[in-house]
Design an enzyme around this catalytic site. Structure first.
Site, PDB file in Angstrom:
ATOM      1  N   LEU A  14       0.842  -1.200   0.000  1.00  0.00           N
ATOM      2  CA  LEU A  14       0.000   0.000   0.000  1.00  0.00           C
ATOM      3  C   LEU A  14       0.877   1.250   0.000  1.00  0.00           C
ATOM      4  O   LEU A  14       0.954   1.985   0.976  1.00  0.00           O
ATOM      5  CB  LEU A  14      -0.949  -0.022   1.197  1.00  0.00           C
ATOM      6  N   HIS A  15       1.557   1.481  -1.133  1.00  0.00           N
ATOM      7  CA  HIS A  15       2.369   2.684  -1.300  1.00  0.00           C
ATOM      8  C   HIS A  15       1.456   3.850  -1.681  1.00  0.00           C
ATOM      9  O   HIS A  15       0.236   3.736  -1.585  1.00  0.00           O
ATOM     10  CB  HIS A  15       3.481   2.440  -2.331  1.00  0.00           C
ATOM     11  N   ALA A  16       2.007   4.953  -2.116  1.00  0.00           N
ATOM     12  CA  ALA A  16       1.256   6.203  -2.306  1.00  0.00           C
ATOM     13  C   ALA A  16      -0.004   6.074  -3.161  1.00  0.00           C
ATOM     14  O   ALA A  16      -1.075   6.513  -2.741  1.00  0.00           O
ATOM     15  CB  ALA A  16       2.172   7.275  -2.885  1.00  0.00           C
ATOM     16  N   ALA A  19      -2.697   3.660  -1.629  1.00  0.00           N
ATOM     17  CA  ALA A  19      -3.111   4.252  -0.352  1.00  0.00           C
ATOM     18  C   ALA A  19      -4.042   5.431  -0.594  1.00  0.00           C
ATOM     19  O   ALA A  19      -5.029   5.616   0.113  1.00  0.00           O
ATOM     20  CB  ALA A  19      -1.895   4.685   0.458  1.00  0.00           C
TER      21      ALA A  19
END
Length: 87
Positions: A14-16, A19
């Protein structure tokens, strides 16, 4: 309160970008939305909280909705996570 266990399938976790997609979708909910990942409890309406949790691919999370329209929101958000959050 309703909850469902899910496994994060995004290759980079769940990176940028994912997310952001999740936080925006959770922000539209009228109920409280939290994510339980191990010992961490994260407010899903905050992109910064999601990113700070550093949830990696393959991590089992518990998505929890509590409040108005909780069952429908849990289903909607679960489908979004299972579909890879747009990736």
């Amino acid at each position: 309160m309703v909850s469902r266990k899910l496994t994060v399938s995004n290759a980079s976790g769940l990176h940028a970008r994912p997310a952001s997609v999740l936080a925006q979708a959770a922000g539209k909910c009228r109920c409280d939305v939290t994510i339980q990942a191990g010992e961490k409890t994260i407010q899903a309406k905050s992109i910064l909280n999601i990113m700070a949790a550093a949830i990696k691919c393959g991590t089992e999370i518990e998505l929890i909705c509590n409040g108005e329209n909780e069952e429908a929101e849990l289903e909607r958000l679960s489908q979004l996570i299972e579909s890879g959050l747009g990736e």
